[in-house]
Write a protein that holds these residues in place. Structure first.
Motif, PDB file in Angstrom:
ATOM      1  N   ALA A  50       0.828  -1.209   0.000  1.00 16.63           N
ATOM      2  CA  ALA A  50       0.000   0.000   0.000  1.00 16.63           C
ATOM      3  C   ALA A  50       0.863   1.259   0.000  1.00 16.63           C
ATOM      4  O   ALA A  50       0.491   2.262  -0.606  1.00 16.63           O
ATOM      5  CB  ALA A  50      -0.929   0.003   1.216  1.00 16.63           C
ATOM      6  N   LEU A  51       1.996   1.194   0.661  1.00 15.70           N
ATOM      7  CA  LEU A  51       2.891   2.353   0.698  1.00 15.70           C
ATOM      8  C   LEU A  51       3.598   2.584  -0.631  1.00 15.70           C
ATOM      9  O   LEU A  51       3.992   3.707  -0.946  1.00 15.70           O
ATOM     10  CB  LEU A  51       3.929   2.181   1.807  1.00 15.70           C
ATOM     11  N   THR A  52       3.754   1.522  -1.417  1.00 14.89           N
ATOM     12  CA  THR A  52       4.481   1.652  -2.678  1.00 14.89           C
ATOM     13  C   THR A  52       3.571   1.917  -3.877  1.00 14.89           C
ATOM     14  O   THR A  52       4.054   2.381  -4.908  1.00 14.89           O
ATOM     15  CB  THR A  52       5.302   0.381  -2.963  1.00 14.89           C
ATOM     16  N   ASN A  56      -1.131   7.196  -2.832  1.00 17.41           N
ATOM     17  CA  ASN A  56      -1.035   7.107  -1.378  1.00 17.41           C
ATOM     18  C   ASN A  56      -1.058   8.509  -0.755  1.00 17.41           C
ATOM     19  O   ASN A  56      -0.193   8.891   0.005  1.00 17.41           O
ATOM     20  CB  ASN A  56       0.259   6.373  -1.001  1.00 17.41           C
ATOM     21  N   SER A  57      -2.085   9.296  -1.121  1.00 18.99           N
ATOM     22  CA  SER A  57      -2.209  10.645  -0.571  1.00 18.99           C
ATOM     23  C   SER A  57      -3.684  10.983  -0.387  1.00 18.99           C
ATOM     24  O   SER A  57      -4.561  10.208  -0.745  1.00 18.99           O
ATOM     25  CB  SER A  57      -1.547  11.659  -1.505  1.00 18.99           C
ATOM     26  N   ALA A  65      -8.620   5.342  -5.943  1.00 13.93           N
ATOM     27  CA  ALA A  65      -8.854   4.780  -4.606  1.00 13.93           C
ATOM     28  C   ALA A  65      -9.565   3.436  -4.711  1.00 13.93           C
ATOM     29  O   ALA A  65      -9.238   2.489  -3.986  1.00 13.93           O
ATOM     30  CB  ALA A  65      -9.671   5.751  -3.762  1.00 13.93           C
ATOM     31  N   ARG A  68      -7.051   0.843  -5.948  1.00  8.79           N
ATOM     32  CA  ARG A  68      -6.173   0.478  -4.829  1.00  8.79           C
ATOM     33  C   ARG A  68      -6.873  -0.474  -3.866  1.00  8.79           C
ATOM     34  O   ARG A  68      -6.286  -1.461  -3.416  1.00  8.79           O
ATOM     35  CB  ARG A  68      -5.726   1.722  -4.055  1.00  8.79           C
TER      36      ARG A  68
END
Length: 109
Positions: A50-52, A56-57, A65, A68
């Motif tokens: 999820a961080l990569t 992610n903002s 979204a 994701r």
């Protein structure tokens, strides 16, 4: 919130053990530990992913979204089921096998 579930589960377990006799505490604890390990590993890998992933903002579009969400949920569920299978968590694999038997053209996990 989680602590209330833990307390409620513990009280229920003690009451049931008194009424029904032994509840195979050792087997239950081993099951819970394996389940926790599988869940933590799959969630950890999914968290790193999820961080990569892009988006992610806070100013991400609804479409991105949604993409994701679908990607991360699929990865998390797939990893959890694979780990449950590898760790021989019978309670999880039995549910999956039951669902797969009901699908046309699918017969086993």
């Amino acid at each position: 919130y989680g602590a209330s579930y833990l307390l409620g589960s513990t009280v229920s377990y003690v009451v049931l053990r008194r009424r029904l006799g032994g509840l195979q505490t050792g087997a239950t604890v081993r099951f819970l530990v394996r389940l926790l390990v599988a869940a933590l590993l799959s969630a950890g890998v999914t968290g790193v992913l999820a961080l990569t992933l892009p988006g992610n903002s806070h100013d991400v579009s609804h479409v991105l979204a949604g993409v994701r969400l679908v990607v991360l949920a699929t990865v998390d569920l797939g990893l959890f089921l694979a780990l449950a299978h590898l760790m021989r968590i019978r309670e999880v694999t039995t549910v999956v096998e039951t669902l797969l038997r009901r699908m046309p053209g699918r017969h086993s996990f």
